[in-house]
Design an enzyme around this catalytic site. Structure first.
Site, PDB file in Angstrom:
ATOM      1  CE  LYS A 106      -2.600  -4.344  11.196  1.00  0.00           C
ATOM      2  NZ  LYS A 106      -3.636  -3.695  10.394  1.00  0.00           N
ATOM      3  N   GLY A 218       0.370  12.647   8.231  1.00  0.00           N
ATOM      4  CA  GLY A 218       0.928  11.328   7.900  1.00  0.00           C
ATOM      5  C   GLY A 218       0.978  11.187   6.399  1.00  0.00           C
ATOM      6  N   GLY A 220       2.457   8.932   4.360  1.00  0.00           N
ATOM      7  CA  GLY A 220       2.901   7.625   3.858  1.00  0.00           C
ATOM      8  C   GLY A 220       2.022   7.224   2.685  1.00  0.00           C
ATOM      9  CG  ASN A 221       0.307   3.310   0.210  1.00  0.00           C
ATOM     10  OD1 ASN A 221      -0.927   3.335   0.272  1.00  0.00           O
ATOM     11  ND2 ASN A 221       0.934   2.801  -0.824  1.00  0.00           N
ATOM     12  CB  ALA A 222      -3.111   5.699   3.612  1.00  0.00           C
ATOM     13  N   GLY A 223      -1.739   8.444   2.999  1.00  0.00           N
ATOM     14  CA  GLY A 223      -1.814   9.906   2.986  1.00  0.00           C
ATOM     15  C   GLY A 223      -1.489  10.501   1.623  1.00  0.00           C
TER      16      GLY A 223
HETATM   17  N1  GLU Z   1      -3.074  -3.246   6.760  1.00  0.00           N
HETATM   18  C1  GLU Z   1      -4.281  -2.841   6.111  1.00  0.00           C
HETATM   19  C2  GLU Z   1      -5.359  -2.516   7.127  1.00  0.00           C
HETATM   20  O1  GLU Z   1      -5.098  -2.174   8.263  1.00  0.00           O
HETATM   21  C3  GLU Z   1      -4.707  -3.835   5.063  1.00  0.00           C
HETATM   22  C4  GLU Z   1      -4.987  -5.210   5.571  1.00  0.00           C
HETATM   23  C5  GLU Z   1      -5.183  -6.223   4.455  1.00  0.00           C
HETATM   24  O2  GLU Z   1      -5.189  -5.857   3.303  1.00  0.00           O
HETATM   25  O3  GLU Z   1      -5.301  -7.384   4.815  1.00  0.00           O
HETATM   26  O4  GLU Z   1      -6.510  -2.499   6.806  1.00  0.00           O
END
Ligand code: GLU
Length: 417
Positions: A106, A218, A220-223
């Site tokens: 990350k 939330g 954002g994109n996912a929500g």
């Molecule tokens: N940031 C996203 C996660 O937390 C996607 C990570 C990715 O696609 O590598 O799963």
């Protein structure tokens, strides 16, 4: 004693529980408690006013026993290295639970993208990539978008990397725009994977998803995608509430998710959406709905509010929204939690598909992406659910058991432990 809210300490405590249940040997357990590598960087950026501002950034490579590290990059004013460490651990478990041949990593930069211009953001993104380019790459560590980072940012980072190495390597970063090698279906993959999990959970609990009410914390994109996909994929009944960092909206009659997404994209907020009443983020979490989607940041369900959560299913699109103590309370109350690194694994799964397509330089149709994603998510859900029944533990503990076992096996086979 007050509740532990440091995400990395939480991630370690969750691992400790799993290690105990699995009877993991002390060496493997110790190796899994810490990241293998981390890089701390300072990024000087020329701001539009001519002054140089230095941003702090991190890239943590938690574990790569199962394959190259994989995980997003967050741009957030409250970013800390411990948050990035926790998120890199959760990426390790996430890739293992959906059984893709990748490890966990990350990245993060302490900054507030909402206060930066487009060109400042581009210079920061390129500066970050210049710093981490020495440790990322298709066979080392592959970044992706996360909180406040976008496909455009991925395109700048790709370009910077390819300029440094003087070759094309599109699979070194995912979540790219389609025009520079992105995959169809990546943009809504996190939410879609979560909705597939909700479908499976509803089956297990005997809930008819077409009649289900839901709320999204939330937006954002996912929500946003979860809001529309609940209707498109499951034909779900009613979105009762949604919130973002500025506040929330509620309507007992239900909110049209497509109109709300349009309003959010136009105004940057959900507040003031016609036909709704205001609701706080805290009150939204306690609504009487069938499915709650915590889709923002960490630690929103804690000992302070866990006993007031009324949802039948908590589908965690955010990473780390529930503390370990709150988990126990929810389990006792009968709230079925689909844990973060299972529920939101659709994003990294399609990221993996993106890497595969980049390697072949051959791209799949959208229905193929959906079909393959559904297979992966359904299998992962069923593996975890079977484990939870076998050991009589909640779904998060079960997900840990599945994932940790897989990572430990790879470490053992490599002779690391
Ligand atoms: N940031 C996203 C996660 O937390 C996607 C990570 C990715 O696609 O590598 O799963």
């Amino acid at each position: 004693m007050s509740e532990q809210l440091n995400p990395f300490k939480i991630a370690q405590a969750q691992l400790d529980e799993a290690a105990k249940l699995l009877g993991l040997d002390a060496g493997t357990h110790a190796a899994l408690r810490e990241p293998l590598r981390e890089l701390h960087v300072s990024i000087p950026v020329k701001m539009d006013n001519g002054q140089v501002k230095v941003f702090k950034g991190f890239r943590v490579q938690y574990n790569d026993a199962r394959g190259p590290c994989k995980g997003g990059i967050r741009f957030h004013p409250e970013e800390t290295v411990d948050t990035v460490r926790a998120l890199s651990a959760w990426m390790t478990w996430k890739c293992a639970v959906v059984d893709i041949p990748l490890g966990g990593g990350k990245g993060g930069v302490i900054c507030n993208p909402k206060e930066m211009s487009h060109s400042e953001l581009e210079r920061l993104s390129r500066g970050y990539m210049r710093q981490v380019s020495r440790i990322v790459g298709i066979d080392k560590d592959c970044p992706a978008p996360d909180v406040y980072t976008t496909p455009q940012i991925m395109a700048w980072m790709l370009d910077e990397f390819e300029t440094i190495y003087q070759r094309h390597e599109p699979g070194m970063i995912t979540g790219k725009p389609i025009a520079v090698g992105g995959s169809l279906g990546r943009n809504d993959a996190t939410a879609r994977g979560g909705v597939y999990c909700v479908r499976e959970a509803a089956k297990a609990l005997g809930i008819d998803p077409s009649k289900a009410t839901y709320a999204i914390q939330g937006f954002g994109n996912a929500g946003q995608y979860a809001a529309t996909l609940m209707k498109e994929v499951l034909g779900s009944g009613n979105l009762l509430a949604a919130s973002d960092s500025r506040g929330g909206v509620y309507s007992e009659k239900g909110i049209n998710p497509h109109d709300l997404v349009k309003y959010k994209l136009e105004t940057g907020k959900v507040e003031g959406f016609p036909g709704t009443k205001p609701i706080s983020n805290e009150d939204l979490l306690e609504l009487n709905v069938d499915v709650l989607f915590p889709s923002a940041l960490e630690n929103v369900i804690t000992t302070k509010n866990a006993d007031k959560i009324k949802a039948k299913i908590s589908a965690e699109l955010a990473n780390g929204p529930t503390t370990p103590d709150a988990d126990e309370t929810l389990y006792k109350k009968g709230c079925f939690v689909i844990p973060d690194f299972l529920c939101n694994a659709g994003g990294v799964t399609v990221s993996y598909f993106e890497m595969v397509q980049n390697a072949y330089n051959h791209f799949w149709e959208l229905d193929e992406v959906y079909k393959k994603l559904d297979l992966k998510m359904t299998k992962a859900f069923n593996d975890v659910h079977a484990m939870s029944k076998k050991h009589k533990v909640h779904m998060r503990k079960a997900a840990y058991l599945v994932a940790v076992q897989r990572v430990a096996e790879a470490m053992k086979l490599r002779g690391w432990v």
